[in-house]
Design an enzyme around this catalytic site. Structure first.
Site, PDB file in Angstrom:
ATOM      1  N   GLY A  86       0.724  -1.214  -0.095  1.00  0.00           N
ATOM      2  CA  GLY A  86      -0.122  -0.099   0.203  1.00  0.00           C
ATOM      3  C   GLY A  86       0.867   1.298  -0.101  1.00  0.00           C
ATOM      4  O   GLY A  86       1.980   1.171   0.206  1.00  0.00           O
ATOM      5  N   GLY A 122       7.115   7.645   6.134  1.00  0.00           N
ATOM      6  CA  GLY A 122       6.163   8.367   5.272  1.00  0.00           C
ATOM      7  C   GLY A 122       7.053   9.425   4.487  1.00  0.00           C
ATOM      8  O   GLY A 122       6.472  10.237   3.756  1.00  0.00           O
ATOM      9  N   ARG A 173       3.740  13.663  -8.413  1.00  0.00           N
ATOM     10  CA  ARG A 173       3.838  12.673  -9.469  1.00  0.00           C
ATOM     11  C   ARG A 173       2.453  12.759 -10.071  1.00  0.00           C
ATOM     12  O   ARG A 173       1.263  12.690  -9.475  1.00  0.00           O
ATOM     13  CB  ARG A 173       4.099  11.233  -8.903  1.00  0.00           C
ATOM     14  CG  ARG A 173       4.193  10.294  -9.933  1.00  0.00           C
ATOM     15  CD  ARG A 173       4.958   9.144  -9.468  1.00  0.00           C
ATOM     16  NE  ARG A 173       4.181   8.332  -8.543  1.00  0.00           N
ATOM     17  CZ  ARG A 173       4.831   7.219  -7.874  1.00  0.00           C
ATOM     18  NH1 ARG A 173       5.837   6.861  -8.046  1.00  0.00           N
ATOM     19  NH2 ARG A 173       4.058   6.443  -6.989  1.00  0.00           N
ATOM     20  N   ASP A 245       4.289  -4.951  -7.181  1.00  0.00           N
ATOM     21  CA  ASP A 245       3.661  -3.552  -7.043  1.00  0.00           C
ATOM     22  C   ASP A 245       4.248  -2.354  -7.816  1.00  0.00           C
ATOM     23  O   ASP A 245       3.912  -1.081  -7.744  1.00  0.00           O
ATOM     24  CB  ASP A 245       3.942  -3.392  -5.427  1.00  0.00           C
ATOM     25  CG  ASP A 245       5.498  -3.470  -5.012  1.00  0.00           C
ATOM     26  OD1 ASP A 245       5.857  -4.607  -5.376  1.00  0.00           O
ATOM     27  OD2 ASP A 245       5.910  -2.427  -4.409  1.00  0.00           O
ATOM     28  N   ASN A 246       5.183  -2.600  -8.519  1.00  0.00           N
ATOM     29  CA  ASN A 246       5.976  -1.700  -9.234  1.00  0.00           C
ATOM     30  C   ASN A 246       5.830  -1.575 -10.654  1.00  0.00           C
ATOM     31  O   ASN A 246       6.221  -1.298 -11.656  1.00  0.00           O
ATOM     32  CB  ASN A 246       7.590  -1.464  -9.047  1.00  0.00           C
ATOM     33  CG  ASN A 246       7.814  -0.983  -7.687  1.00  0.00           C
ATOM     34  OD1 ASN A 246       6.967  -0.354  -7.340  1.00  0.00           O
ATOM     35  ND2 ASN A 246       8.782  -1.546  -6.906  1.00  0.00           N
TER      36      ASN A 246
HETATM   37  P1  AMP Z   1       9.195   0.911  -2.927  1.00  0.00           P
HETATM   38  O1  AMP Z   1      10.414   0.218  -2.776  1.00  0.00           O
HETATM   39  O2  AMP Z   1       9.358   2.331  -3.325  1.00  0.00           O
HETATM   40  O3  AMP Z   1       8.364   0.470  -4.288  1.00  0.00           O
HETATM   41  O4  AMP Z   1       8.191   0.871  -1.850  1.00  0.00           O
HETATM   42  C1  AMP Z   1       7.848  -0.487  -1.440  1.00  0.00           C
HETATM   43  C2  AMP Z   1       6.751  -0.215  -0.138  1.00  0.00           C
HETATM   44  O5  AMP Z   1       7.216   0.477   0.838  1.00  0.00           O
HETATM   45  C3  AMP Z   1       5.700   0.552  -0.572  1.00  0.00           C
HETATM   46  O6  AMP Z   1       4.363   0.099   0.166  1.00  0.00           O
HETATM   47  C4  AMP Z   1       5.962   1.895  -0.102  1.00  0.00           C
HETATM   48  O7  AMP Z   1       4.781   2.934   0.372  1.00  0.00           O
HETATM   49  C5  AMP Z   1       6.773   1.535   1.366  1.00  0.00           C
HETATM   50  N1  AMP Z   1       7.533   2.479   1.673  1.00  0.00           N
HETATM   51  C6  AMP Z   1       8.827   2.945   1.133  1.00  0.00           C
HETATM   52  N2  AMP Z   1       9.421   3.932   1.582  1.00  0.00           N
HETATM   53  C7  AMP Z   1       8.619   4.334   2.720  1.00  0.00           C
HETATM   54  C8  AMP Z   1       8.614   5.299   3.686  1.00  0.00           C
HETATM   55  N3  AMP Z   1       9.774   6.270   3.909  1.00  0.00           N
HETATM   56  N4  AMP Z   1       7.679   5.257   4.642  1.00  0.00           N
HETATM   57  C9  AMP Z   1       6.826   4.483   4.787  1.00  0.00           C
HETATM   58  N5  AMP Z   1       6.524   3.555   3.829  1.00  0.00           N
HETATM   59  C10 AMP Z   1       7.465   3.459   2.678  1.00  0.00           C
HETATM   60 MG    MG Z   2       6.825   1.190  -5.439  1.00  0.00          MG
END
Ligand code: AMP
Ligand code: MG
Length: 473
Positions: A86, A122, A173, A245-246
């Protein structure tokens, strides 16, 4: 300034998201507004740059008509199943309807904690925000489908990362949607057939209105991913985190974490510091694309009628990825060597060049651009490897009407090279935005020769080479 919102995702059932406003920040500061994209969306760039606009971009003021939410999704990360991910640090403000009627998600990335944040804060820091801004805009300028960067702002708050306290930032974005393979997986894993049906209809309505039902949708998504990934390959792009998820079902590139454009060519190239097994190496991208699409297909099965027949049809649709990708790849790489409509008979010529480039670590972008400018030979440590190929190539080009024009459209002079992106990040963190701005300007028209930006065509010196990239989360 009023934004024209029409929030179709917020009208989906409650379990698709968590309603969540951005968390205000201490001191919003403008980094950049993408004026061309603002115009495309029908937004007033001057207003976006004003204190009221910057407050909105930082999440300190929610615009009228927005219905902020964090989307629910799951995903396979490096092949491992994670039932709940999420939006942990992104807030969808809503969907902006452009003057021509096109609909765009407007999302603030780094806008504070959400119910999906798990252990995270976040937030985002300026480095990854600059990286995503530059690389996603370069991707768009190269002509590939992608999420876009509307703006970047700083928060005036520190963000703690391995590297210490970094300046916090928010990226605004824009995407045609943020629906992922993982969005379907979230509901499939919960056995929520109603939700899958609702999401399927939403996706068809929004992106594939010509698709007649889930099987047709699957075929359209397969085709879009084949096109996209062949496009990445043709510019030496390595996504780096092709988790389910990407993968956006719109067919746009999403998630510019540890991505990179290769300098020296090698099919096994990996940049991401967390991709230890090389799962997402350059040459693995098509297989991973097909693997992700198989996960998507699995989610759709409950909507496809009798189980055996559904599995057979879905399997066949996913197997369509290989030939579709191959055709796109051949068209792209054919064009890169000046062949307007390459056929299987041209495969050898393309693959011979690539294998010699790999052997001698020739620079990917400079070699192909060099074919146009008669400078490719200099990219080979042993020039004979090129000379021998060149003879065969020139013979083949004799059959082409205007190979130079074909190459000029397929081979950019400039890509966002890692060392230049890093340079822009380093300067921005130190308070100097000039390298970031100049890099954006250089990448806005990557196929044009522009002597003012000649330095961006150079490969890194040995001491400038970036070997590893980081997610920066
Ligand atoms: P990503 O690696 O950017 O695809 O993120 C994978 C998951 O980790 C997603 O659910 C993001 O929303 C969550 N996420 C990444 N960085 C953060 C952060 N700094 N705080 C909270 N959630 C994060
Ligand atoms: Mg991502």
């Amino acid at each position: 300034m009023t934004l024209r919102f029409d929030n179709s995702y917020a009208r989906l059932p409650d379990r698709f998201y968590a309603r969540q406003a951005p968390v205000p920040v201490a001191e919003p500061g403008l980094v950049a507004v993408n004026r061309a994209l603002a115009a495309r969306l029908g937004l007033d760039a001057d207003w976006l740059e004003s204190p009221a606009g910057v407050a909105m971009l930082a999440g300190n003021a929610v615009p009228e008509g927005a219905e902020p939410l964090a989307q629910a999704y799951a995903g396979h990360q490096f092949g491992g199943w994670v039932p709940q991910l999420g939006d942990g640090r992104a807030i969808l403000l809503g969907e902006v309807v452009a003057p021509d009627g096109a609909r765009f998600d407007l999302q603030l990335k780094g806008a504070g904690r959400t119910p999906f944040s798990r252990g995270g804060d976040g937030r985002a820091w300026l480095g990854p925000v600059i990286r995503e801004y530059v690389v996603s805009e370069a991707m768009a300028a190269l002509g590939l489908p992608t999420t876009r960067a509307l703006a970047a702002v700083t928060t005036g708050e520190p963000v703690l990362r391995e590297t210490g306290a970094m300046p916090g930032a928010v990226l605004a974005r824009v995407a045609s949607s943020h629906i992922r393979v993982g969005t379907f997986q979230y509901f499939a894993a919960r056995g929520d057939e109603d939700a899958i049906r609702t999401l399927c209809n939403h996706l068809i309505e929004r992106h594939y209105p010509q698709a007649n039902g889930p099987l047709d949708l699957l075929r359209a998504v397969v085709a879009a991913q084949a096109r996209l990934i062949a496009g990445w390959m043709s510019f030496g792009f390595i996504h780096g985190v092709m988790n389910t998820d990407n993968m956006a079902l719109s067919g746009e590139t999403i998630d510019y974490g540890p991505c990179a454009f290769m300098d020296a060519y090698h099919p096994d190239r990996v940049f991401s510091s967390i991709d230890r097994g090389g799962r997402y190496a350059y040459a693995n991208q098509p297989q991973i694309g097909a693997w992700n699409l198989a996960q998507f297909a699995t989610c759709l099965l409950p909507l496809m009628g009798e189980r055996e027949a559904a599995i057979e049809a879905a399997t066949e649709a996913v197997h369509g990825f290989g030939p579709a990708f191959q055709a796109e790849w051949l068209a792209r790489f054919g064009a890169k060597i000046g062949i307007a409509a390459a056929t299987e008979a041209d495969l050898d010529l393309i693959e011979t060049l690539l294998s010699r480039m790999a052997l001698l670590r020739a620079d990917f972008t400079r070699t192909f651009r060099g074919l146009l400018e008669d400078t490719a030979r200099a990219e080979f440590a042993e020039a004979e490897a090129f000379d021998q190929w060149e003879g065969l190539w020139r013979d083949r080009l004799a059959q082409e009407a205007d190979p130079r024009a074909v190459m000029a459209r397929a081979n950019p002079a400039r890509i966002p090279r890692n060392h230049r992106v890093e340079e822009a990040i380093g300067a921005a963190v130190a308070g100097d935005l000039a390298p970031f701005q100049r890099l954006n300007a250089a990448l806005a028209r990557p196929f044009d020769d522009d002597p003012a930006f000649a330095d961006y065509s150079l490969a890194p010196r040995t001491d400038q080479i970036v070997h590893r990239t980081f997610c920066g989360t």
